[in-house]
Each structure stands twice: as C-alpha cells, then as structure tokens.
Write a protein that holds these residues in place. Structure first.
Motif, PDB file in Angstrom:
ATOM      1  N   ALA A  10     103.295  28.988  32.711  1.00 30.41           N
ATOM      2  CA  ALA A  10     103.528  30.434  32.835  1.00 30.41           C
ATOM      3  C   ALA A  10     102.488  31.068  33.743  1.00 30.41           C
ATOM      4  N   ARG A  11     101.235  30.640  33.618  1.00 32.07           N
ATOM      5  CA  ARG A  11     100.166  31.191  34.458  1.00 32.07           C
ATOM      6  C   ARG A  11     100.381  30.802  35.917  1.00 32.07           C
ATOM      7  N   LEU A  16     102.099  32.259  41.414  1.00 29.09           N
ATOM      8  CA  LEU A  16     102.987  31.970  42.533  1.00 29.09           C
ATOM      9  C   LEU A  16     103.775  33.210  42.940  1.00 29.09           C
ATOM     10  N   LYS A  17     104.203  34.005  41.976  1.00 28.59           N
ATOM     11  CA  LYS A  17     104.945  35.228  42.297  1.00 28.59           C
ATOM     12  C   LYS A  17     104.083  36.192  43.095  1.00 28.59           C
ATOM     13  N   GLN A  18     102.789  36.244  42.799  1.00 30.29           N
ATOM     14  CA  GLN A  18     101.895  37.133  43.543  1.00 30.29           C
ATOM     15  C   GLN A  18     101.669  36.635  44.971  1.00 30.29           C
ATOM     16  N   ALA A  19     101.722  35.334  45.185  1.00 35.48           N
ATOM     17  CA  ALA A  19     101.466  34.761  46.509  1.00 35.48           C
ATOM     18  C   ALA A  19     102.721  34.654  47.367  1.00 35.48           C
ATOM     19  N   ARG A  20     103.881  34.827  46.785  1.00 28.97           N
ATOM     20  CA  ARG A  20     105.134  34.650  47.512  1.00 28.97           C
ATOM     21  C   ARG A  20     105.258  35.548  48.749  1.00 28.97           C
TER      22      ARG A  20
END
Length: 109
Positions: A10-11, A16-20
């Motif tokens: 989950a972390r 990954l969503k922040q870096a996308r």
C-alpha cells in the motif's frame, strides 16, 4: 507476514501515484521530440573470466576458458566481443587464440 506485505505494498502504491506525473511528463517530452535510437547499432558483448593466479584448480580454469572459447566461436560477432580476465590462468589460456579481444587483465586480486 501478510499484513506486513500488504502495508508495504500500500505504501509503495501510494508513493508511485505521487511520482506518476513525472513519468507522464517525460513520456510526452520524448514523444514530441521524435528521438529514436540509431537502428544500425552493433551489439557488443563483454565476457568476464574469473579464475585464480595459481593453484591446483586446472579443471575450473579450463572450464571457464572453454565456455568463453565456445561463446566466441559460435557467434559471428567475435570482433564485437571483449574479454576481461581476472586471474593469470584465464589470461594465459585465452591469450593464444583471442589476444586481440582481451581488454583488461587483473591479477593478484
């Protein structure tokens, strides 16, 4: 253990969503820049022979040299294949036939 794995997953997914957006921006840049790799790139290989400098390991030294020799003889790109020899035994065996392919020798390691 499953709970720990789920928490780590989950972390990682959250990070990954922040870096996308950074990846999407880079992808759009390369699409618009029309940068393509050269198509006539020759494949190059590097073989590393790891043997000793001395000792009673003749079968090991011969086996390493035989594997490299077979690799160079079966392929058509022997000119694009370079060899790094770690140990004097591999150098002495391979130098007779493939001396021009050896780029570096390290001994007393």
């Amino acid at each position: 253990m499953k709970m720990v794995s789920a928490a780590k997953y989950a972390r990682a997914e959250r990070d990954l969503k922040q870096a996308r957006p950074y990846g999407e921006g880079a992808q759009q840049f390369f699409e618009k820049a029309e940068v393509a790799p050269a198509e006539t790139v020759e494949k190059k290989k590097l073989l590393i022979a790891m043997t000793s400098d001395r000792g009673l390991c003749g079968a090991v030294h011969t086996g390493v040299a035989r594997t490299i020799r077979n690799e160079l003889n079966e392929g058509n790109n022997a000119d694009n294949t370079k060899i790094i020899c770690i140990g004097d035994k591999s150098r002495s065996i391979l130098q007779r036939i493939f001396g021009k392919n050896i780029i570096f020798v390290a001994n007393e390691v």
